[in-house]
Design an enzyme around this catalytic site. Structure first.
Site, PDB file in Angstrom:
ATOM      1  N   ASP A   1       0.423  16.829  -1.037  1.00 33.20           N
ATOM      2  CA  ASP A   1       0.193  16.245  -2.321  1.00 33.20           C
ATOM      3  C   ASP A   1       1.110  16.226  -3.128  1.00 33.20           C
ATOM      4  OD1 ASP A   1      -2.905  14.642  -3.141  1.00 33.20           O
ATOM      5  OD2 ASP A   1      -1.463  15.188  -4.492  1.00 33.20           O
TER       6      ASP A   1
ATOM      7  N   CYS B   1       0.811   3.326   3.275  1.00 27.71           N
ATOM      8  CA  CYS B   1       1.419   2.490   4.402  1.00 27.71           C
ATOM      9  C   CYS B   1       3.183   2.731   4.202  1.00 27.71           C
ATOM     10  CB  CYS B   1       1.126   1.096   4.369  1.00 27.71           C
ATOM     11  SG  CYS B   1      -0.637   0.600   4.992  1.00 27.71           S
TER      12      CYS B   1
ATOM     13  N   HIS C   1      -3.221   1.075   8.799  1.00 31.01           N
ATOM     14  CA  HIS C   1      -4.079   0.992   7.376  1.00 31.01           C
ATOM     15  C   HIS C   1      -5.526   0.935   7.642  1.00 31.01           C
ATOM     16  CE1 HIS C   1      -4.589   0.098   3.323  1.00 31.01           C
ATOM     17  NE2 HIS C   1      -5.667  -0.708   3.626  1.00 31.01           N
TER      18      HIS C   1
ATOM     19  N   CYS D   1       0.807  -1.124  -0.108  1.00 29.32           N
ATOM     20  CA  CYS D   1       0.045   0.176  -0.128  1.00 29.32           C
ATOM     21  C   CYS D   1       0.963   1.427   0.165  1.00 29.32           C
ATOM     22  CB  CYS D   1      -1.037  -0.036   1.261  1.00 29.32           C
ATOM     23  SG  CYS D   1      -1.960   1.489   1.481  1.00 29.32           S
TER      24      CYS D   1
ATOM     25  N   HIS E   1      -6.048   3.694   0.944  1.00 24.37           N
ATOM     26  CA  HIS E   1      -5.666   3.743   2.250  1.00 24.37           C
ATOM     27  C   HIS E   1      -6.380   5.164   2.618  1.00 24.37           C
ATOM     28  CE1 HIS E   1      -2.315   3.748   5.728  1.00 24.37           C
ATOM     29  NE2 HIS E   1      -3.001   4.940   5.842  1.00 24.37           N
TER      30      HIS E   1
ATOM     31  N   HIS F   1      -7.477   8.807   3.403  1.00 24.26           N
ATOM     32  CA  HIS F   1      -6.782  10.070   3.507  1.00 24.26           C
ATOM     33  C   HIS F   1      -7.909  11.251   3.297  1.00 24.26           C
ATOM     34  CE1 HIS F   1      -6.783   8.514  -0.459  1.00 24.26           C
ATOM     35  NE2 HIS F   1      -7.002   9.590  -0.863  1.00 24.26           N
TER      36      HIS F   1
ATOM     37  N   GLY G   1     -13.551   8.971  -7.126  1.00 23.81           N
ATOM     38  CA  GLY G   1     -12.241   8.934  -7.744  1.00 23.81           C
ATOM     39  C   GLY G   1     -11.025   8.707  -6.624  1.00 23.81           C
TER      40      GLY G   1
ATOM     41  N   ASN H   1     -12.129  11.007  -0.581  1.00 26.21           N
ATOM     42  CA  ASN H   1     -13.280  10.421  -1.694  1.00 26.21           C
ATOM     43  C   ASN H   1     -13.178   8.883  -1.479  1.00 26.21           C
ATOM     44  OD1 ASN H   1     -12.966  12.685  -3.498  1.00 26.21           O
ATOM     45  ND2 ASN H   1     -10.909  12.266  -3.961  1.00 26.21           N
TER      46      ASN H   1
HETATM   47  P1  AMP Z   1      -7.446  10.225  -3.985  1.00 28.57           P
HETATM   48  O1  AMP Z   1      -7.300  10.400  -5.794  1.00 28.57           O
HETATM   49  O2  AMP Z   1      -8.713  10.921  -3.501  1.00 28.57           O
HETATM   50  O3  AMP Z   1      -7.465   8.872  -3.879  1.00 28.57           O
HETATM   51  O4  AMP Z   1      -6.271  11.044  -3.567  1.00 28.57           O
HETATM   52  C1  AMP Z   1      -4.892  10.462  -3.641  1.00 28.57           C
HETATM   53  C2  AMP Z   1      -3.831  11.564  -3.757  1.00 28.57           C
HETATM   54  O5  AMP Z   1      -2.509  11.180  -3.507  1.00 28.57           O
HETATM   55  C3  AMP Z   1      -4.028  12.390  -5.148  1.00 28.57           C
HETATM   56  O6  AMP Z   1      -4.281  13.533  -4.949  1.00 28.57           O
HETATM   57  C4  AMP Z   1      -2.582  12.131  -5.455  1.00 28.57           C
HETATM   58  O7  AMP Z   1      -1.990  13.311  -6.125  1.00 28.57           O
HETATM   59  C5  AMP Z   1      -1.746  11.998  -4.207  1.00 28.57           C
HETATM   60  N1  AMP Z   1      -0.576  11.142  -4.195  1.00 28.57           N
HETATM   61  C6  AMP Z   1      -0.297   9.966  -4.900  1.00 28.57           C
HETATM   62  N2  AMP Z   1       0.744   9.464  -4.728  1.00 28.57           N
HETATM   63  C7  AMP Z   1       1.247  10.111  -4.022  1.00 28.57           C
HETATM   64  C8  AMP Z   1       2.704  10.284  -3.275  1.00 28.57           C
HETATM   65  N3  AMP Z   1       3.660   9.505  -3.642  1.00 28.57           N
HETATM   66  N4  AMP Z   1       3.046  11.746  -2.614  1.00 28.57           N
HETATM   67  C9  AMP Z   1       1.830  12.345  -2.175  1.00 28.57           C
HETATM   68  N5  AMP Z   1       0.802  12.474  -2.803  1.00 28.57           N
HETATM   69  C10 AMP Z   1       0.487  11.383  -3.465  1.00 28.57           C
HETATM   70 ZN    ZN Z   2      -2.275   1.495   3.807  1.00 31.63          ZN
END
Ligand code: AMP
Ligand code: ZN
Length: 113
Positions: A29, A6, A45, A3, A97, A99, A92, A86
């Site tokens: 982000d 994680c 997680h 993950c 995990h 957030h 989306g 989301n």
């Molecule tokens: P969601 O699309 O709501 O699941 O949000 C996931 C978020 O994680 C998106 O806004 C991505 O830009 C962000 N994201 C994905 N990989 C990383 C990473 N390695 N570091 C920071 N943010 C990330």
């Molecule tokens: Zn996780």
């Protein structure tokens, strides 16, 4: 577990940390949708906001205790900001995990797209 968040929580994948304690981590982000775009994750997680239950809900409450002070520190508290999570494909969710997105630093339209 394979993950992404994680691994970020464990420090195996680097992140731009904004806040960290034993329970949660907040980091920038990688693809910011607003001048301030920070993700809050529990270190434990949890698959999504729909997977919150009596065993893990304290982690979520803890995160929400930190959002206000962190928003203050980031300078978005006075103008206002958004916290959003989301859940699942149609909304989306791209990382399974839990957030919470903290978005601020610009006018935010409502309803979201
Ligand atoms: P969601 O699309 O709501 O699941 O949000 C996931 C978020 O994680 C998106 O806004 C991505 O830009 C962000 N994201 C994905 N990989 C990383 C990473 N390695 N570091 C920071 N943010 C990330
Ligand atoms: Zn996780």
């Amino acid at each position: 577990m394979d993950c992404l968040f994680c691994k970020i929580a464990a420090g195996e994948i680097p992140s731009q940390k904004v806040y960290e304690d034993d329970v949660c981590l907040a980091f920038k982000d990688i693809d910011p949708q607003a001048p301030t775009h920070v993700l809050f994750i529990p270190k434990r997680h949890i698959a999504s906001a729909a997977a919150v239950n009596p065993e893990n809900s304290a982690d979520v409450a803890h995160i929400f205790e930190k959002i206000g002070p962190v928003a203050e520190e980031l300078g978005v508290a006075e103008d206002g900001f958004r916290v959003v999570s989301n859940i699942g494909e149609a909304a989306g969710q791209s990382v399974p995990h839990l957030h919470f997105h903290l978005l601020g630093g610009r006018e935010l339209a409502w309803p979201p797209g």
